[in-house]
Design an enzyme around this catalytic site. Sequence first.
Site, PDB file in Angstrom:
ATOM      1  N   HIS A   1      -7.643   0.579  -3.671  1.00 22.20           N
ATOM      2  CA  HIS A   1      -8.640   1.455  -2.762  1.00 22.20           C
ATOM      3  C   HIS A   1      -8.972   2.736  -3.783  1.00 22.20           C
ATOM      4  CE1 HIS A   1      -6.746  -0.296   0.859  1.00 22.20           C
ATOM      5  NE2 HIS A   1      -6.710  -1.248   0.449  1.00 22.20           N
TER       6      HIS A   1
ATOM      7  N   CYS B   1      -3.910   2.912  -4.498  1.00 18.10           N
ATOM      8  CA  CYS B   1      -5.025   3.496  -3.738  1.00 18.10           C
ATOM      9  C   CYS B   1      -4.687   4.715  -4.381  1.00 18.10           C
ATOM     10  CB  CYS B   1      -4.113   3.498  -2.402  1.00 18.10           C
ATOM     11  SG  CYS B   1      -5.084   4.517  -0.927  1.00 18.10           S
TER      12      CYS B   1
ATOM     13  N   HIS C   1       0.952  -1.255   0.295  1.00 18.84           N
ATOM     14  CA  HIS C   1       0.023  -0.169  -0.038  1.00 18.84           C
ATOM     15  C   HIS C   1       1.257   1.277  -0.465  1.00 18.84           C
ATOM     16  CE1 HIS C   1      -2.850   3.305   1.606  1.00 18.84           C
ATOM     17  NE2 HIS C   1      -3.995   2.323   1.684  1.00 18.84           N
TER      18      HIS C   1
ATOM     19  N   ASP D   1     -12.622   2.610  -0.567  1.00 19.00           N
ATOM     20  CA  ASP D   1     -11.673   3.261   0.170  1.00 19.00           C
ATOM     21  C   ASP D   1     -12.151   4.835   1.563  1.00 19.00           C
ATOM     22  OD1 ASP D   1      -8.978   3.315   1.986  1.00 19.00           O
ATOM     23  OD2 ASP D   1      -8.259   4.021   0.608  1.00 19.00           O
ATOM     24  N   HIS D   2     -11.957   4.651   2.211  1.00 19.66           N
ATOM     25  CA  HIS D   2     -12.762   5.238   4.137  1.00 19.66           C
ATOM     26  C   HIS D   2     -14.772   5.960   3.275  1.00 19.66           C
ATOM     27  CE1 HIS D   2      -8.908   6.544   4.770  1.00 19.66           C
ATOM     28  NE2 HIS D   2      -9.048   5.497   4.880  1.00 19.66           N
TER      29      HIS D   2
ATOM     30  N   TYR E   1     -14.392   5.133   7.897  1.00 15.66           N
ATOM     31  CA  TYR E   1     -14.931   3.066   8.235  1.00 15.66           C
ATOM     32  C   TYR E   1     -16.399   3.389   8.370  1.00 15.66           C
ATOM     33  CZ  TYR E   1     -10.201   1.816   6.079  1.00 15.66           C
ATOM     34  OH  TYR E   1      -9.274   1.912   5.871  1.00 15.66           O
TER      35      TYR E   1
HETATM   36  C1  DNO Z   1      -6.386   3.875   4.778  1.00 19.64           C
HETATM   37  C2  DNO Z   1      -6.101   2.513   4.543  1.00 19.64           C
HETATM   38  C3  DNO Z   1      -4.261   1.884   4.998  1.00 19.64           C
HETATM   39  C4  DNO Z   1      -3.971   0.370   4.397  1.00 19.64           C
HETATM   40  C5  DNO Z   1      -2.706   0.246   4.976  1.00 19.64           C
HETATM   41  C6  DNO Z   1      -2.483  -0.804   4.601  1.00 19.64           C
HETATM   42  O1  DNO Z   1      -7.169   3.745   5.522  1.00 19.64           O
HETATM   43  O2  DNO Z   1      -5.523   2.070   2.855  1.00 19.64           O
HETATM   44  O3  DNO Z   1      -5.226   2.505   6.410  1.00 19.64           O
HETATM   45  O4  DNO Z   1      -5.005  -0.051   4.698  1.00 19.64           O
HETATM   46  O5  DNO Z   1      -2.133   1.094   5.242  1.00 19.64           O
HETATM   47  O6  DNO Z   1      -1.571  -1.489   4.849  1.00 19.64           O
END
Ligand code: DNO
Length: 397
Positions: free
Chosen positions: A301, A274, A236, A354-355, A373
Amino acid sequence: MEYLKKTFRWFGPSFGVTLDEIKQIGVEGIVAACQEVSLGEVWPKETIASLKDEIESHGLEWTVVESVNIHTSIKYGLPERDAYIANYIETLKNLAANGIYIVCYNFMQLIDWTRTDLDYILPSGASALHYSPKAAAAFDLFILKRENAKQAYAADIYEEAKKYFDGLTEVQRKKLEESILAGMPGSRKLIELDQFKKNHATVLEISKQKLQENLSYFLNAIIPEAEKIGVKMAIHPDDPPFSVFGVPRIVSNYEELKFLLECCPSPSNGLTFCSGSLGASAENDLVKIVEDFGDKIHFIHLRNVARHADGSFYEAEHLGGSVPMEKVMKAIVKEQKRRQAKGDEIVAIPMRPDHGHVLLDDKKRQDDFYSGYSLIGRAMGLAQLTGLEKGIRENLI
Ligand code: DNO
């Protein structure tokens, strides 16, 4: 026709979202981790199996592990790293034995993502995560009190950070500290300031080149083993993708991704693409990253950010903000078509929103969520992204 596999991160029932709810929004796969195992220890086969059973008993699949975190000795290149690398490999074997083959991880120092406000109220009334360089500098200078930090900032930024910090009440200062030290995803334990200071001092002694060497050492030890058992590692990116508190970044742009892929070439050495992390820097060309490294993308993501001229950003709606999500999605769908034509094994790349914003009924259980989340905010993101994907796929000649 294969769509992206719709996945959703889940931290367990105590984080305000149940598997039954996730099932209702059309998710196929869960993104989870054995959070109770201490950093660096082997994840026992039975612990993995019981989480897998729980997920499957709701008619869902455990698609991706996020994250198997890396022990600091590996990041810092300490002598005991080999023992922790051996543990890491054991964990990968235990995951593979349970049929879980995609592993997300990161090489960020000190903390996972960094934000300075976890409840930034948007004009709509929903709330989002926010990062302000001024607030981060204030934390560095006046809470962390990093040695020689003053010299690290341009005079005008120092003055702005000072003015900002002087204007905060004690409660606001505490809130800033707690937002930054919010802990690792899936944990409610704040990172202790003293521990943070200690690690920070250690990290500042390590050069960027040394950190890259440590990552390469780790990859060259684990990737051949991962390849043998069919595990795909998906690193990531650093979030945000620029140095914070003077700590070098090594997974934040095209060149750094290229370095890590090339230092250990293998189909098992791949990326978590991401869009939010990489997209927080205007210099990152997200489409080019998908085009050039597409075959190494094992997990996606999708998230947007609204960037401002002063370097601050907040997490915008999934289809709003500074990230051209339609262009990114088009590049992803093209990559899928390429895989399909080639007969690749994985076309339905797992993707998660993501989020998400905290909105509507999310507000009632906001305290239970791990920041970012939410349920409805992420569900809305997933719905938008799914529609965008379908529209693009069906119109792409
Ligand atoms: C944010 C995420 C990160 C991710 C980690 C991966 O919400 O994308 O917390 O999970 O960094 O290792």
